[in-house]
Design an enzyme around this catalytic site. Structure first.
Site, PDB file in Angstrom:
ATOM      1  N   ASN A 112     -79.690 -10.155  58.554  1.00 47.12           N
ATOM      2  CA  ASN A 112     -80.058  -8.735  58.591  1.00 47.12           C
ATOM      3  C   ASN A 112     -79.656  -8.059  59.907  1.00 47.12           C
ATOM      4  OD1 ASN A 112     -81.111  -9.446  56.172  1.00 47.12           O
ATOM      5  ND2 ASN A 112     -83.272  -9.251  56.752  1.00 47.12           N
ATOM      6  N   THR A 157     -59.672  38.631  53.867  1.00 42.94           N
ATOM      7  CA  THR A 157     -61.068  38.325  53.560  1.00 42.94           C
ATOM      8  C   THR A 157     -61.166  38.518  52.057  1.00 42.94           C
ATOM      9  OG1 THR A 157     -61.833  40.602  53.846  1.00 42.94           O
ATOM     10  CG2 THR A 157     -61.904  39.202  55.807  1.00 42.94           C
ATOM     11  N   HIS A 158     -61.961  37.715  51.400  1.00 46.48           N
ATOM     12  CA  HIS A 158     -62.052  37.748  49.929  1.00 46.48           C
ATOM     13  C   HIS A 158     -60.683  37.509  49.286  1.00 46.48           C
ATOM     14  CE1 HIS A 158     -66.044  39.675  50.525  1.00 46.48           C
ATOM     15  NE2 HIS A 158     -65.408  40.296  51.499  1.00 46.48           N
ATOM     16  N   SER A 279     -40.945  17.396  39.934  1.00 45.91           N
ATOM     17  CA  SER A 279     -41.594  17.257  38.632  1.00 45.91           C
ATOM     18  C   SER A 279     -40.719  16.357  37.768  1.00 45.91           C
ATOM     19  CB  SER A 279     -41.738  18.639  37.994  1.00 45.91           C
ATOM     20  OG  SER A 279     -41.735  18.529  36.586  1.00 45.91           O
ATOM     21  N   ASN A 287     -43.266  20.370  44.609  1.00 44.84           N
ATOM     22  CA  ASN A 287     -44.725  20.453  44.585  1.00 44.84           C
ATOM     23  C   ASN A 287     -45.376  20.012  45.889  1.00 44.84           C
ATOM     24  OD1 ASN A 287     -44.747  21.341  41.917  1.00 44.84           O
ATOM     25  ND2 ASN A 287     -44.693  19.239  41.126  1.00 44.84           N
ATOM     26  N   GLU A 292     -52.472  18.750  48.131  1.00 50.86           N
ATOM     27  CA  GLU A 292     -53.297  18.646  46.915  1.00 50.86           C
ATOM     28  C   GLU A 292     -54.097  17.348  46.915  1.00 50.86           C
ATOM     29  OE1 GLU A 292     -50.838  21.244  43.625  1.00 50.86           O
ATOM     30  OE2 GLU A 292     -50.214  19.209  43.994  1.00 50.86           O
ATOM     31  N   TYR A 319     -85.454  -4.785  55.647  1.00 47.79           N
ATOM     32  CA  TYR A 319     -84.210  -4.984  54.903  1.00 47.79           C
ATOM     33  C   TYR A 319     -84.482  -5.121  53.410  1.00 47.79           C
ATOM     34  CZ  TYR A 319     -79.811  -6.810  53.188  1.00 47.79           C
ATOM     35  OH  TYR A 319     -78.657  -6.968  52.476  1.00 47.79           O
ATOM     36  N   GLN A 324     -76.806  -3.602  51.076  1.00 51.54           N
ATOM     37  CA  GLN A 324     -75.450  -4.140  50.930  1.00 51.54           C
ATOM     38  C   GLN A 324     -74.513  -3.074  50.370  1.00 51.54           C
ATOM     39  OE1 GLN A 324     -74.669  -8.354  49.907  1.00 51.54           O
ATOM     40  NE2 GLN A 324     -73.924  -7.575  47.947  1.00 51.54           N
ATOM     41  N   LYS A 327     -71.640  -0.493  52.341  1.00 53.40           N
ATOM     42  CA  LYS A 327     -70.322  -0.779  52.929  1.00 53.40           C
ATOM     43  C   LYS A 327     -69.119  -0.173  52.230  1.00 53.40           C
ATOM     44  CE  LYS A 327     -72.265  -4.941  54.580  1.00 53.40           C
ATOM     45  NZ  LYS A 327     -73.483  -4.362  53.945  1.00 53.40           N
TER      46      LYS A 327
END
Ligand code: ARG
Length: 462
Positions: A112, A157-158, A279, A287, A292, A319, A324, A327
């Site tokens: 532990n 903006t927006h 593509s 692309n 992405e 513990y 476990q 990880k």
């Protein structure tokens, strides 16, 4: 497969093979092996230093452990599921190498506190690497920004055209996000770097160990003050996952912009062949797979944070085997963030070209200088709200007449308000619109030049 051993003489039969597999972590915690060996070497030295074992025994254990490290590095160490986890795998191999003496290694320690030590050593090292990568990413941002102080780009903006910007200013925004990421990881690192070694299974140990000695050998800055907390704390891992999630937020936002900029509709950047993909059916396509994928991988890093929070929330002290599960998500987050930082750094460095001519045209084709007309009047005594309303009217008339603000004649301006003079044209030219925003932290060229200097200086802090 080697035979599954019984746990101890308390047990009469071995684990069911499926349960052994279910219980095992060796297939992923092998990642920790070098840290496990280093931690065990420190523990062995401490056992000798405190007289719990002899000096000679300590030296033999350390050397035996070193042999395992070499075997592992040479690709000769392949523990199977029968070992259960990396800690047992190393201990078993040690007994094979140094004989029964190897069985003394686990004196005054538990898996532990051992696994907690390994995970912290691993994370400490990974944080150093990620911070270095952040610095490289920042460096590339700065290099590009320096070339584009006077390149204009529409600001939004927006996602609607708002006010034009210096491209350097836009890129510096990402520099600052990365700076916070770098600082945040440094802060997390302070809490990662505390030693749980010697907390035992949960309550400490009956042996006269020296926890500060092992902490010093392992370069920890301190030791956990409470053994229960020491073996069951995973706050440091959660904090790390928060920090990496934010890195991914930032990389993902940049990715999104690069994707937009590369589209025909925006046309602000060209993707270079070394970082773009084609593509399988549409021969005309190029692309932006790199940004992405970065945007796409963000989800799994957020997911690991959520998984860890939920895994921890109902755990009684101390513990529990649930731990476990800390990880795989942690390792995946580390690997994902490192891969994304590397890919984005390369993309910026050599995969993108800003189409400066097109950018220069883009900022002349909209009403993003409207605020400057209002500011022009406000600077000449017209209350801002009044000026704002008036310019709204001008924009409406211009749109109806198929014109931009720069196309209005001086007579038209003066009809709207007598304060307008010939200098209105200069005031609304995109370059002046940007230059004029010279307030601290603004996009004005003079400010951006200062900001670049300040950013360079920040890069030198440790
Ligand atoms: N493989 C275990 C883990 O990763 C090591 C600690 C096991 N401790 C125990 N009490 N079963 O958490």
């Amino acid at each position: 497969m080697k035979e599954q051993q019984t746990w101890s003489q308390r047990f009469e039969s071995a684990l069911h093979p499926a349960i052994a597999l279910f219980n095992a972590s060796i297939h992923f915690d092998i990642e920790l092996i070098e840290y496990d060996i280093t931690g065990s070497q420190a523990h062995a030295k401490m056992l000798a230093h405190t007289g719990i074992i002899s000096q000679q025994e300590g030296e033999k254990l350390v050397a035996g452990l070193e042999e395992i490290r070499q075997e592992y590095r040479q690709g000769k160490f392949h523990p199977g599921v029968e070992a259960e986890d990396v800690h047992f795998a190393v201990e078993r191999r040690l007994v094979e190498i140094v004989g029964d003496l190897g069985k003394k290694l686990h004196t005054a320690r538990s898996r532990n506190d051992q696994v907690g030590t390994d995970t912290r050593l691993y994370l400490r090292n990974q944080i150093q690497q990620i911070r270095k990568q952040l610095r490289e990413f920042q460096q590339v941002l700065l290099d590009i920004a320096e070339k584009h102080v006077e390149t204009l780009i529409p600001g939004y903006t927006h996602l609607q055209r708002a006010q034009p910007l210096s491209l350097a200013h836009h890129l510096l925004a990402y520099f600052h996000m990365a700076q916070r990421d770098w600082e945040r990881l440094g802060d997390v690192s302070r809490r990662v770097n505390i030693s749980p070694l010697g907390c035992g299974a949960l309550a400490g140990t009956t042996f006269p160990i020296d926890r500060h000695y092992t902490a010093k050998l392992l370069d920890f800055e301190g030791v956990y003050a409470n053994s229960l907390d020491g073996v069951s704390d995973r706050d440091f891992a959660i904090e790390f996952l928060c920090a990496t999630s934010l890195i991914m937020v930032h990389l993902s936002r940049l990715s999104e912009e690069v994707i937009l900029w590369g589209s025909e509709e925006f046309g602000f950047v060209t993707l270079k062949d070394s970082c773009a993909t084609g593509s399988s059916i549409m021969p005309q396509k190029k692309n932006p797979d790199v940004p992405e994928l970065v945007r796409g991988k963000t989800g799994r890093v957020f997911g690991h944070l959520q998984a860890m929070l939920v895994m921890m929330k109902g755990l009684p002290l101390a513990y529990n085997k649930d731990l476990q599960e800390d990880k795989e998500g942690l390792f995946d987050s580390v690997n994902t963030v490192k891969a994304c930082l590397e890919a984005m750094t390369i993309l910026l460095q050599e995969g993108l070209e800003f189409r400066t001519q097109r950018l220069a045209e883009a900022v002349t084709q909209d009403f993003s200088n409207a605020t400057d007309v209002a500011d022009y009047l406000a600077a000449r005594g017209v209350p801002f709200r009044e000026a704002y309303n008036l310019v709204g009217k001008v924009v409406k008339i211009s749109i109806a007449g198929g014109k931009l603000l720069k196309d209005l004649s001086l007579e038209e301006w003066q009809e709207l308000h007598p304060a307008f003079a010939e200098d209105i044209y200069g005031a609304i030219s995109p370059r002046q619109v940007v230059a004029a925003r010279n307030s601290y932290g603004g996009t004005g060229f003079a400010q951006v030049k200062q900001a670049l200097l300040a950013a360079r200086a920040q890069m030198t802090t440790k």
